[in-house]
Design a protein around this motif. Structure first.
Motif, PDB file in Angstrom:
ATOM      1  N   LYS A 116     -16.147 -11.953  17.596  1.00 10.63           N
ATOM      2  CA  LYS A 116     -17.427 -11.427  17.161  1.00 10.63           C
ATOM      3  C   LYS A 116     -17.653 -10.050  17.772  1.00 10.63           C
ATOM      4  N   ALA A 117     -18.468  -9.274  17.080  1.00 18.61           N
ATOM      5  CA  ALA A 117     -18.760  -7.912  17.545  1.00 18.61           C
ATOM      6  C   ALA A 117     -20.020  -7.426  16.848  1.00 18.61           C
ATOM      7  N   MET A 118     -20.577  -6.339  17.360  1.00 17.81           N
ATOM      8  CA  MET A 118     -21.758  -5.743  16.747  1.00 17.81           C
ATOM      9  C   MET A 118     -21.700  -4.233  16.881  1.00 17.81           C
ATOM     10  N   ILE A 119     -22.452  -3.551  16.027  1.00 19.45           N
ATOM     11  CA  ILE A 119     -22.527  -2.094  16.083  1.00 19.45           C
ATOM     12  C   ILE A 119     -23.816  -1.671  15.390  1.00 19.45           C
ATOM     13  N   THR A 120     -24.278  -0.470  15.714  1.00 22.57           N
ATOM     14  CA  THR A 120     -25.444   0.100  15.057  1.00 22.57           C
ATOM     15  C   THR A 120     -24.995   1.277  14.201  1.00 22.57           C
ATOM     16  N   VAL A 121     -25.403   1.259  12.931  1.00 23.85           N
ATOM     17  CA  VAL A 121     -25.040   2.306  11.971  1.00 23.85           C
ATOM     18  C   VAL A 121     -26.306   3.061  11.588  1.00 23.85           C
ATOM     19  N   ASN A 122     -26.250   4.355  11.668  1.00 19.77           N
ATOM     20  CA  ASN A 122     -27.431   5.176  11.386  1.00 19.77           C
ATOM     21  C   ASN A 122     -27.601   5.407   9.881  1.00 19.77           C
ATOM     22  N   ARG A 123     -27.759   4.309   9.157  1.00 23.33           N
ATOM     23  CA  ARG A 123     -28.023   4.358   7.729  1.00 23.33           C
ATOM     24  C   ARG A 123     -29.020   3.256   7.382  1.00 23.33           C
ATOM     25  N   PRO A 124     -29.784   3.406   6.279  1.00 21.34           N
ATOM     26  CA  PRO A 124     -30.764   2.383   5.906  1.00 21.34           C
ATOM     27  C   PRO A 124     -30.103   1.040   5.636  1.00 21.34           C
TER      28      PRO A 124
END
Length: 283
Positions: A116-124
């Motif tokens: 498992k992993a997570m990330i933040t994407v600067n898109r709507p």
């Protein structure tokens, strides 16, 4: 607090408690709760625990400490050791991508892998969800995939190029979805590669775009094919998922990603992948 741990309650020690203790814990708590760089903040807690243990050892080593102060310092040291063990366990778990092996049920000794992993994407969130929902986009950022072809009715055919010249194909089906919230899938029962997973989307704190969380399970088949599948997904599946998400972030934010891939002969190549426009969801 100084008196509680058996130390002298002096202005100097109060300053140590406020800045080396209190301020540090508040910063680590904020870092962990905002879920940005959580692993780094957990390791910072471990470092802080080591500092606390060092300070407590100085209290215990002071020959001027009274017996009751020494007892309090001993109890505080035991408590901090327990917290340190918990922090190290959590930090290691996240650092390894939460990869685990469990015994197969009803299928011999085959291992089931979770990553498992997570990330933040600067898109709507809507744009991010639509791009991922078009499964044919996945090979643009998932290094192990060659193609995903929609078969209709929520089914798709996945193809990957495995080591030693092997190709692996399997069919998967969507098992659940909620627009702008999550997509879940699993391989069909007859698939060569048994796998399942889900990806969840939610607004990132502070209006920073979209937070994406991926959970993947897969069970390699037996024999040479199983060995090829294990190499395909990598010795560290959690790291591979994080790398895939990093490439996804680049595709969504810049429209392209440069990645390195290992060929079956072991050479390294670099490939530029252009973003395909996100398709609207079917009515």
């Amino acid at each position: 607090m100084n008196r509680l741990v058996g130390a002298k309650d002096t202005p100097e020690n109060r300053a140590v408690q406020r800045w080396l203790g209190g301020a540090r814990e508040i910063a680590a708590g904020i870092g962990i709760e905002t879920r940005r760089g959580t692993t780094g903040w957990l390791w910072a807690r471990v470092a802080g625990d080591a500092l606390d243990l060092t300070l407590l050892s100085l209290v215990l080593a002071d020959p001027r400490r009274r017996p009751d102060e020494r007892r309090r310092a001993t109890a505080a040291t035991a408590a901090v050791l327990g917290v340190t063990a918990a922090d190290i366990t959590a930090a290691l778990r996240l650092s390894r991508g939460a990869v685990r092996e469990t015994r197969g049920r009803g299928t011999g000794d085959m291992a089931e892998i979770e990553a498992k992993a997570m990330i933040t994407v600067n898109r709507p969130i809507g744009e991010v969800f639509r791009f991922w929902h078009d499964l044919e986009n996945l090979p643009q950022f998932m290094a192990h995939l060659q193609s995903v072809r929609s078969l209709g009715g929520g089914r798709s055919r996945w193809r990957a190029k495995a080591p030693v010249g092997m190709e692996i194909e399997w069919e998967a089906e969507i098992t659940g979805e909620e627009i702008d919230e999550f997509i879940a899938w699993r391989s069909v029962p007859s698939a060569t590669v048994q796998n399942s997973g889900e990806v969840r989307f939610r607004p990132a704190p502070g209006g920073r775009g979209t937070e994406i969380r991926v959970l993947l399970h897969y069970r390699p088949p037996a024999g040479k094919l199983g060995s090829a599948v294990a190499k395909l997904f990598g010795e560290e599946p959690g790291q591979q998922v994080r790398d895939d998400l990093r490439r996804f972030k680049q595709v969504m934010e810049t429209g392209e990603v440069v990645r390195s891939e290992a060929s079956p002969e072991g050479t390294r190549t670099r490939r530029l992948i252009a973003q395909r426009p996100a398709q609207p969801l079917p009515a």
